[in-house]
Structure formats: C-alpha cells, structure tokens
Design a protein around this motif. Structure first.
Motif, short mmCIF file in Angstrom:
data_model
loop_
_atom_site.label_atom_id
_atom_site.label_comp_id
_atom_site.label_asym_id
_atom_site.label_seq_id
_atom_site.Cartn_x
_atom_site.Cartn_y
_atom_site.Cartn_z
N HIS A 26 0.82 -1.21 0.00
CA HIS A 26 0.00 0.00 0.00
C HIS A 26 0.86 1.26 0.00
N ARG A 27 1.98 1.22 0.68
CA ARG A 27 2.85 2.39 0.69
C ARG A 27 3.43 2.67 -0.69
N ASP A 28 3.81 1.59 -1.39
CA ASP A 28 4.40 1.76 -2.73
C ASP A 28 3.34 1.85 -3.82
N GLY A 29 2.12 1.42 -3.51
CA GLY A 29 1.09 1.39 -4.55
C GLY A 29 1.40 0.39 -5.64
N ARG A 30 1.96 -0.75 -5.25
CA ARG A 30 2.36 -1.79 -6.21
C ARG A 30 1.97 -3.16 -5.66
N PHE A 31 1.75 -4.13 -6.56
CA PHE A 31 1.48 -5.50 -6.16
C PHE A 31 1.88 -6.43 -7.29
N LEU A 32 1.95 -7.73 -6.99
CA LEU A 32 2.37 -8.72 -7.98
C LEU A 32 1.17 -9.43 -8.60
N VAL A 33 1.28 -9.73 -9.87
CA VAL A 33 0.26 -10.49 -10.59
C VAL A 33 0.91 -11.77 -11.11
N GLN A 34 0.39 -12.92 -10.68
CA GLN A 34 0.94 -14.22 -11.06
C GLN A 34 -0.09 -14.97 -11.90
N GLY A 35 0.36 -15.70 -12.89
CA GLY A 35 -0.54 -16.55 -13.66
C GLY A 35 -0.88 -15.99 -15.03
N VAL A 36 -1.12 -16.91 -15.96
CA VAL A 36 -1.38 -16.52 -17.35
C VAL A 36 -2.65 -15.68 -17.46
N ARG A 37 -3.76 -16.19 -16.92
CA ARG A 37 -5.02 -15.46 -17.09
C ARG A 37 -5.02 -14.12 -16.37
N PRO A 38 -4.60 -14.02 -15.10
CA PRO A 38 -4.58 -12.71 -14.45
C PRO A 38 -3.73 -11.68 -15.22
N ILE A 39 -2.56 -12.09 -15.70
CA ILE A 39 -1.72 -11.14 -16.44
C ILE A 39 -2.39 -10.75 -17.76
N THR A 40 -2.97 -11.74 -18.44
CA THR A 40 -3.67 -11.46 -19.70
C THR A 40 -4.84 -10.51 -19.47
N GLN A 41 -5.61 -10.73 -18.39
CA GLN A 41 -6.74 -9.87 -18.09
C GLN A 41 -6.29 -8.47 -17.70
N ALA A 42 -5.19 -8.37 -16.98
CA ALA A 42 -4.67 -7.04 -16.63
C ALA A 42 -4.36 -6.23 -17.88
N LEU A 43 -3.72 -6.86 -18.85
CA LEU A 43 -3.39 -6.17 -20.10
C LEU A 43 -4.65 -5.86 -20.90
N ALA A 44 -5.60 -6.80 -20.94
CA ALA A 44 -6.83 -6.61 -21.71
C ALA A 44 -7.65 -5.46 -21.16
N ASN A 45 -7.55 -5.21 -19.86
CA ASN A 45 -8.32 -4.13 -19.23
C ASN A 45 -7.49 -2.87 -19.02
N ASP A 46 -6.35 -2.79 -19.70
CA ASP A 46 -5.49 -1.59 -19.64
C ASP A 46 -5.09 -1.23 -18.22
N TRP A 47 -4.87 -2.25 -17.40
CA TRP A 47 -4.40 -2.00 -16.03
C TRP A 47 -2.92 -1.59 -16.10
N PRO A 48 -2.52 -0.55 -15.40
CA PRO A 48 -1.12 -0.10 -15.50
C PRO A 48 -0.14 -1.11 -14.90
N LEU A 49 0.78 -1.59 -15.73
CA LEU A 49 1.83 -2.50 -15.29
C LEU A 49 3.16 -1.76 -15.32
N GLU A 50 3.91 -1.91 -14.26
CA GLU A 50 5.20 -1.22 -14.15
C GLU A 50 6.34 -2.03 -14.75
N THR A 51 6.33 -3.35 -14.51
CA THR A 51 7.42 -4.21 -14.95
C THR A 51 6.90 -5.61 -15.23
N LEU A 52 7.45 -6.27 -16.24
CA LEU A 52 7.23 -7.68 -16.47
C LEU A 52 8.51 -8.43 -16.12
N LEU A 53 8.42 -9.30 -15.15
CA LEU A 53 9.55 -10.13 -14.74
C LEU A 53 9.43 -11.47 -15.46
#
Length: 278
Positions: A26-53
């Motif tokens: 919460h302090r950094d305003g960042r969190f991790l997204v794991q898994g094919v579908r969650p990452i795909t859905q994040a991109l499909a919904n234009d959710w801001p991603l900072e980095t892809l590891l």
C-alpha cells in the motif's frame, strides 16, 4: 527496456516484500500479478503495469510468454529461475512471467454506477473478509454474474494480496473493488444513488432472515451484503439493510461459506433479471 538480474538485489527484495507485506504494497502502490489469465486480463483491461519479470535460463518460454514479451512496451526484467520461483510461490514449478502492477483504489464517494432510467446496477459488499482467497473468489463471482463493483468494508483481506489476485482469476482487473470503513458509508452510497434517480435497496444475506432469496424481488438496483466468514451478519449491518434474505439449506452443513452465499445471491439476481443467456 530489458535488463537481467541474477542476484537478490534491492529491487528483487522489494518485489518479494509485495508477496506478504500489505503495508509495503500500500505504501508503494504496487502488487504482484501471477498466472497466465490474471496477467492477460490485466493487459486486456489496460491496467497499469510497471514491470514484467520473466524467467531466464535454458528452458524455452511458451508461445504465450514470448508473444507477451515481444509485443508489450512494459519494461522487462529477466530473473534467474531461483528468484522467479520465489516470486511465483509455487514449489513444483517456476513461473514464466510475473507482473508488477500499479494499484488502483477508487473512492466510494466518487463511485456512481448505472444511469437513471436505464439499468439497475448490482454491487456486492463483503464485510471484513478473513481470507484473501475468499475475497478473490467473490470478486470472480461478481464479475461472472454482472455486478458493477465490490465494496470491502472494515479491515478485511487485501484485494492486492497475491492470493486474492489469483483467486479472482483476473476479475480484479475488470470489476472495481472499493473500500469503506463500515455500513454508514455504504448507506450514504445508497442514498446518493437514490438521489441520482436510481432506486436502490441494501439486501443482506442472513441465515435467520424471514424470507428466502428466491422470494425476494431483485428488480431494483441492489447492494448485496455478505457477512464475515466467522461471525456472519453483524447487528450494525442488519440495521443498515433494507431487507434480509436467507438461503435455504439441506444436509448437515451448519452454514454456507461467504463466497458461496454471495455467488448464490448474485445468481438469483441474474436469474430473475434473465441477465444472461449463454
């Protein structure tokens, strides 16, 4: 932008903290997204991603991972398999990609679902959820049955916990999740909706309610309240609700789990309205 990391440097330690440190997320305003579908859905919904590891090493990446890395302009960091395994939290396998996402936390005071005279939005409230997995499951059900949003009240599970994100199977990125201290703020939200010309009722699920869920008329805009997994519907919430409904049960089970109760309520609303014909 691509770089490669083979040691547990400062950046890796920060990403690892996002796995189980809610304060850090919460302090950094960042969190991790794991898994094919969650990452795909994040991109499909234009959710801001900072980095892809992504995973380094001799094992070839899948076509999904390769296409993702080749077609996105999100900065990328390659990590050795040992570090990716820690971020993926799976003992049996090493993830190909983990995303670092930017948190979105809309304010309930600015939330105005629906348009007067056009539709009757459904919003789900989960009071003080104990389990991130249960919260993610309810977010998934809200998405599946066409709810406009989810409100989490009290100091419950974090919607940006990796367990919540995984359990939502990506629905977190398509359904607004808001926070509120308690019933008073949800009642104020209901009153604002009514003032906008959208008649709205707060309906709570409670095993001691006088009427059943399938006997209740859900044609108006509805705020469906699901109580805490352990203590159920609180007295404060019971007083805030316009109506209380019960879900009839058989067998020897003492109660339904909160996500199940929420899903049944949402299904009944969709059934009455004939929302879906899949």
């Amino acid at each position: 932008m691509t770089r490669r990391v083979s040691t547990r440097n400062a950046s890796v330690q920060v990403w690892q903290a996002y796995l189980n440190n809610r304060t850090k997320r919460h302090r950094d305003g960042r969190f991790l997204v794991q898994g094919v579908r969650p990452i795909t859905q994040a991109l499909a919904n234009d959710w801001p991603l900072e980095t892809l590891l992504y995973r380094l090493g001799n094992q070839e990446l899948s076509s999904w991972a390769r296409e993702l890395l080749d077609t996105t302009d999100v900065p990328q960091v390659g990590l050795v398999p040992e570090l990716m395994a820690e971020l993926g939290e799976k003992a049996a396998s090493v993830p190909e990609v983990v995303a670092v996402a930017v948190s979105r936390q809309p304010e309930l005071t600015d939330y105005t679902p629906g348009e007067p005279g056009e539709d009757a939005p459904v919003v789900v409230v989960f009071d003080r959820p104990n389990s991130p997995g249960n919260l993610g499951t309810l977010i998934r059900s809200a998405d599946a049955f066409g709810a406009s949003g989810v409100i989490v009240t009290g100091h419950g599970a974090d919607q940006f916990d990796p367990q919540t994100v995984r359990a939502s199977t990506g629905s977190l990125f398509s359904v607004p999740v808001l926070r509120a201290p308690g019933p008073a703020q949800v009642v104020e939200f209901r009153d604002r909706q009514v003032a906008r010309g959208i008649p709205t009722r707060i309906v709570g699920t409670d095993e001691h309610a006088p009427s059943t869920v399938y006997d209740h008329d859900f044609s108006e805009a509805t705020i469906l309240v699901v109580g805490n997994e352990t203590s159920g519907m609180s007295s404060a919430w019971a007083q805030a609700c316009d109506d209380l409904v019960t879900i009839p049960m058989g067998g020897t089970a003492s109660s339904l789990g909160a996500p199940s109760a929420g899903a049944i309520g949402l299904y009944e609303i969709a059934r009455q309205r004939r929302t879906f014909a899949r």
